[in-house]
Structures are given as C-alpha cells and as structure tokens.
Design a protein around this motif. Structure first.
Motif, PDB file in Angstrom:
ATOM      1  N   SER A 226       0.829  -1.206   0.000  1.00  0.00           N
ATOM      2  CA  SER A 226       0.000   0.000   0.000  1.00  0.00           C
ATOM      3  C   SER A 226       0.864   1.257   0.000  1.00  0.00           C
ATOM      4  N   GLU A 227       1.947   1.234   0.760  1.00  0.00           N
ATOM      5  CA  GLU A 227       2.856   2.377   0.798  1.00  0.00           C
ATOM      6  C   GLU A 227       3.457   2.652  -0.588  1.00  0.00           C
ATOM      7  N   THR A 228       3.764   1.575  -1.321  1.00  0.00           N
ATOM      8  CA  THR A 228       4.390   1.720  -2.644  1.00  0.00           C
ATOM      9  C   THR A 228       3.375   2.113  -3.708  1.00  0.00           C
ATOM     10  N   LEU A 229       2.263   1.389  -3.780  1.00  0.00           N
ATOM     11  CA  LEU A 229       1.301   1.612  -4.852  1.00  0.00           C
ATOM     12  C   LEU A 229       0.528   2.918  -4.672  1.00  0.00           C
ATOM     13  N   ALA A 230       0.232   3.283  -3.436  1.00  0.00           N
ATOM     14  CA  ALA A 230      -0.563   4.490  -3.180  1.00  0.00           C
ATOM     15  C   ALA A 230       0.272   5.597  -2.549  1.00  0.00           C
ATOM     16  N   ALA A 231       1.565   5.620  -2.866  1.00  0.00           N
ATOM     17  CA  ALA A 231       2.440   6.668  -2.319  1.00  0.00           C
ATOM     18  C   ALA A 231       1.924   8.049  -2.718  1.00  0.00           C
ATOM     19  N   THR A 232       2.317   9.040  -1.933  1.00  0.00           N
ATOM     20  CA  THR A 232       1.852  10.416  -2.180  1.00  0.00           C
ATOM     21  C   THR A 232       2.169  10.862  -3.606  1.00  0.00           C
ATOM     22  N   SER A 233       3.375  10.484  -4.095  1.00  0.00           N
ATOM     23  CA  SER A 233       3.802  10.924  -5.424  1.00  0.00           C
ATOM     24  C   SER A 233       3.333   9.993  -6.534  1.00  0.00           C
ATOM     25  N   SER A 234       2.656   8.893  -6.193  1.00  0.00           N
ATOM     26  CA  SER A 234       2.229   7.922  -7.204  1.00  0.00           C
ATOM     27  C   SER A 234       1.151   8.506  -8.111  1.00  0.00           C
ATOM     28  N   LYS A 235       1.159   8.030  -9.366  1.00  0.00           N
ATOM     29  CA  LYS A 235       0.132   8.463 -10.318  1.00  0.00           C
ATOM     30  C   LYS A 235      -1.194   7.740 -10.083  1.00  0.00           C
ATOM     31  N   ASN A 292      -1.096  -7.722  -7.913  1.00  0.00           N
ATOM     32  CA  ASN A 292      -0.413  -8.015  -9.162  1.00  0.00           C
ATOM     33  C   ASN A 292      -0.903  -7.118 -10.294  1.00  0.00           C
ATOM     34  N   GLU A 293      -2.216  -6.924 -10.372  1.00  0.00           N
ATOM     35  CA  GLU A 293      -2.776  -6.095 -11.430  1.00  0.00           C
ATOM     36  C   GLU A 293      -2.340  -4.624 -11.278  1.00  0.00           C
ATOM     37  N   PHE A 294      -2.343  -4.143 -10.030  1.00  0.00           N
ATOM     38  CA  PHE A 294      -1.864  -2.769  -9.811  1.00  0.00           C
ATOM     39  C   PHE A 294      -0.394  -2.639 -10.182  1.00  0.00           C
ATOM     40  N   CYS A 295       0.405  -3.668  -9.863  1.00  0.00           N
ATOM     41  CA  CYS A 295       1.834  -3.631 -10.205  1.00  0.00           C
ATOM     42  C   CYS A 295       2.030  -3.560 -11.713  1.00  0.00           C
ATOM     43  N   ASP A 296       1.239  -4.328 -12.459  1.00  0.00           N
ATOM     44  CA  ASP A 296       1.365  -4.304 -13.912  1.00  0.00           C
ATOM     45  C   ASP A 296       0.973  -2.949 -14.487  1.00  0.00           C
ATOM     46  N   GLU A 297      -0.107  -2.373 -13.947  1.00  0.00           N
ATOM     47  CA  GLU A 297      -0.604  -1.119 -14.485  1.00  0.00           C
ATOM     48  C   GLU A 297       0.310   0.056 -14.155  1.00  0.00           C
ATOM     49  N   TYR A 298       0.955   0.008 -12.963  1.00  0.00           N
ATOM     50  CA  TYR A 298       1.801   1.125 -12.524  1.00  0.00           C
ATOM     51  C   TYR A 298       3.258   0.692 -12.389  1.00  0.00           C
ATOM     52  N   HIS A 299       3.696  -0.122 -13.366  1.00  0.00           N
ATOM     53  CA  HIS A 299       5.071  -0.657 -13.335  1.00  0.00           C
ATOM     54  C   HIS A 299       6.127   0.442 -13.464  1.00  0.00           C
ATOM     55  N   PHE A 300       5.748   1.618 -13.955  1.00  0.00           N
ATOM     56  CA  PHE A 300       6.701   2.702 -14.170  1.00  0.00           C
ATOM     57  C   PHE A 300       7.040   3.471 -12.892  1.00  0.00           C
ATOM     58  N   GLU A 301       6.283   3.239 -11.818  1.00  0.00           N
ATOM     59  CA  GLU A 301       6.611   3.904 -10.551  1.00  0.00           C
ATOM     60  C   GLU A 301       7.917   3.333  -9.997  1.00  0.00           C
ATOM     61  N   PRO A 302       8.740   4.140  -9.327  1.00  0.00           N
ATOM     62  CA  PRO A 302      10.102   3.728  -8.947  1.00  0.00           C
ATOM     63  C   PRO A 302      10.206   2.399  -8.195  1.00  0.00           C
ATOM     64  N   LYS A 303       9.369   2.147  -7.211  1.00  0.00           N
ATOM     65  CA  LYS A 303       9.532   0.966  -6.362  1.00  0.00           C
ATOM     66  C   LYS A 303       8.612  -0.197  -6.748  1.00  0.00           C
ATOM     67  N   VAL A 304       7.771   0.001  -7.762  1.00  0.00           N
ATOM     68  CA  VAL A 304       6.793  -1.027  -8.118  1.00  0.00           C
ATOM     69  C   VAL A 304       7.431  -2.292  -8.693  1.00  0.00           C
ATOM     70  N   PRO A 305       8.441  -2.200  -9.595  1.00  0.00           N
ATOM     71  CA  PRO A 305       9.052  -3.435 -10.113  1.00  0.00           C
ATOM     72  C   PRO A 305       9.598  -4.333  -9.006  1.00  0.00           C
ATOM     73  N   GLU A 306      10.215  -3.740  -7.992  1.00  0.00           N
ATOM     74  CA  GLU A 306      10.746  -4.540  -6.883  1.00  0.00           C
ATOM     75  C   GLU A 306       9.608  -5.161  -6.079  1.00  0.00           C
ATOM     76  N   LEU A 307       8.502  -4.434  -5.904  1.00  0.00           N
ATOM     77  CA  LEU A 307       7.338  -4.987  -5.219  1.00  0.00           C
ATOM     78  C   LEU A 307       6.790  -6.180  -5.993  1.00  0.00           C
ATOM     79  N   LYS A 308       6.714  -6.055  -7.318  1.00  0.00           N
ATOM     80  CA  LYS A 308       6.205  -7.144  -8.151  1.00  0.00           C
ATOM     81  C   LYS A 308       7.097  -8.381  -8.010  1.00  0.00           C
ATOM     82  N   ARG A 309       8.402  -8.170  -8.018  1.00  0.00           N
ATOM     83  CA  ARG A 309       9.322  -9.308  -7.884  1.00  0.00           C
ATOM     84  C   ARG A 309       9.117 -10.037  -6.563  1.00  0.00           C
ATOM     85  N   LYS A 310       9.010  -9.279  -5.467  1.00  0.00           N
ATOM     86  CA  LYS A 310       8.817  -9.906  -4.156  1.00  0.00           C
ATOM     87  C   LYS A 310       7.456 -10.598  -4.073  1.00  0.00           C
TER      88      LYS A 310
END
Length: 320
Positions: A226-235, A292-310
């Motif tokens: 939640s911290e990564t996907l819904a970060a303040t700076s997230s799109k 997983n779906e949020f990670c795919d849609e917002y893969h361009f956010e800085p920390k999302v690829p690492e979240l998807k891997r974990k």
C-alpha cells in the motif's frame, strides 16, 4: 632575443633599500642583503652607496629623490627604525612621513621586510596592519622576489563555461502513518480448486503464468504494498484505486470500507491507509491478484518493479 630584452628591463628597474643604520650589526646585515639582491639580478642600492658618490649631499633631498625615482622601495624594519619614527626628528622620521603619504598611492612599490620577525617593537604604527616579509624564513624569499617582479605566487583556474546543475529535492507533506493491524481474512486460504492464475509480462519476454502458492500474506507485506502503490507521489489517484476496488468487490461479492471516489476517510487517514483498508477486505488469493494487477498497471513507478518481484517470489509460483 626576448630573453635578452626581458633581462635588460629587469636590470634597469631600480630598487632603493632604506633602513636605520644606528646599529652596526644591523647595517652590515642590510648591506649583505643588498649585495644578495644584486647577485640575483636586481638593481638594488642603499644610501651609503649614493652618499659615497658625492662629496656633499643633502640627505633629505637624496631620500626624497630616491623615494620618488625608484621603481621599488624596500623598507627594512627594526626596533631602532620604529624608535626613530616617533622622535619627530632625524632622517628616518622624515622618510617615514614621506612613505606614509605615498604608500597608499603606490601600494605595490613599497615592500616591508624584517630580519627579526613581527614583534610590536619592530612595526611602526602606520605599518601595523601591512604585510611584512620575514626574511628569517628561506621560503619567504620567494614572496619577496614575487613582489619585486610583480608576479603572483598562486593562480586560479579559468572560470568554467558551465555551472553545476542543481537538482531540487521535493518535500512531501506530512501524513500520519496507517496503524498496522492483523489481516482479518488471513485464515481464508484458497483450496486446491481456487487457484488464481496470473499472467505476468516480464521485460517483453514470453509471458510467465503464476498461480497463488497458498502462503499466508503477511500484514506487513500488505502495508508495504500500500505504501508503494498508493504513495503520495504515485500516479495512482484515490478515485482510480476506489473504482478498481469496487470492480473487484462486485466480482467477488466483498464489502469494502471505502467506496466514495471523493477522498473522505476521516481524521488521520490518507490515500495509503485507505488503500490498505480496502485491500484487507479481500481474501489472500484475491489480494495477490489485486496487487499483481496494480503492479502491472503502474510498473513505471520507482519501487513497483521490486514490489512485483517480491510478490511473485514470495506468494506466487509458476503454473505447470
């Protein structure tokens, strides 16, 4: 030819050395000092040399003339010299008054030196804050030569054509961190017949199909996601995340706590805590699918690829 011309110009420059000659030992030291300067290529002279060339000479006129005509004037400071500057009589006092008037007009012309350091007993009041070359230190002779030559001792590099680019750090507004609570639906794990199939694109490689591996998803992982996907700076805006959760709530017949696309979740709440509240309403298998779906849609956010891997390494497995 250039070397010869420059050598001639140096020798033509006159250097007048003035001092107090009451002390014979000090006078002998000054004479040897002048001899050294001449050996080094400087056309230096002192009053004794000038006086011996004339059967009769007016000392005051001679001193005034030398101070005016010489290209450089070296003043050798001593305790006797300072004492004479405050007597208001004698040749040293007359000379001192002339130098006081002229030194500010031609600061590079007058050079103060000492064989005895910088004690208060040596420095006349008018010279108190001026630079004095301490001739006891061999390294300081280079400073003397630099002043006689009007050459710098140090140089700076040329000013560059570009200045460093400043990257400003944006400060995010303060937000209250969400309280971590246990996952209310953690025990509702899927059965063998409830496997969730996820297709994960990986850097344009052939798609890898993952299924949820049945491991309990830890509350801290949900919080981190939640911290990564819904970060303040997230799109990912609040309204978009609510609409996605509403779609999943209808699909799985799940009640979620936040359904209003206009942000309004009470005091202390924020986009991340609201996202976490909605995510906790689903079963672990459904949470895996949603994250997983949020990670795919917002893969361009800085920390999302690492979240998807974990996510897929910890809670997923490749489908057979």
């Amino acid at each position: 030819m250039n070397d010869i011309v420059e050598d001639k110009l140096v020798k033509e420059e006159t250097i007048f050395v003035t001092y107090c000659s009451d002390n014979k030992e000090h006078a002998d030291k000054v004479e040897r000092f002048v001899a050294k300067l001449r050996m080094e290529g400087y056309n230096a002279t002192i009053d004794q040399i000038l006086m011996q060339d004339h059967s009769s000479i007016d000392f005051r006129d001679m001193m005034h003339g030398q101070l005016q005509k010489a290209d450089k004037v070296i003043v050798v400071l001593s305790s006797e010299y300072k004492a004479k500057t405050i007597t208001e009589k004698g040749g040293v006092w007359i000379e001192y008054q002339l130098i006081r008037k002229l030194i500010d007009e031609e600061p590079k012309k007058y050079i103060l030196v000492s064989f005895d350091g910088f004690g208060e007993e040596l420095i006349p009041l008018a010279f108190k804050d001026r630079f004095v070359v301490d001739l006891r230190n061999a390294d300081n002779w280079q400073k003397l030569y630099a002043k006689l030559n009007d050459e710098p001792m140090i140089t700076l590099p040329a000013v560059g054509l570009r200045r460093p680019k400043i990257v400003a750090r944006e400060i995010e507004p303060y937000e209250v961190e969400p309280t971590s609570v246990s996952n209310a639906v953690e025990d509702f794990l899927p059965t063998e017949g409830q496997a969730v199939v996820i297709e994960v694109p990986e850097n344009k490689m052939p798609k890898i199909t993952y299924v949820y591996n049945g491991s309990p998803i830890k509350p801290m992982f949900l919080t981190a996601a939640s911290e990564t996907l819904a970060a303040t700076s997230s799109k990912l805006s609040w309204s978009i995340s609510v609409r996605r959760f509403l779609d999943k709530a209808i699909e799985y017949d799940v009640d979620i706590p936040h359904t209003n696309v206009i942000f309004n979740i009470g005091a202390g709440g924020n986009k991340r805590s609201g996202f976490l509240d909605n995510l906790r309403a689903f079963s672990p298998a459904q949470q895996f699918e949603i994250m997983n779906e949020f990670c795919d849609e917002y893969h361009f956010e800085p920390k999302v690829p690492e979240l998807k891997r974990k996510l897929v390494e910890t809670y997923g497995k490749a489908a057979e």
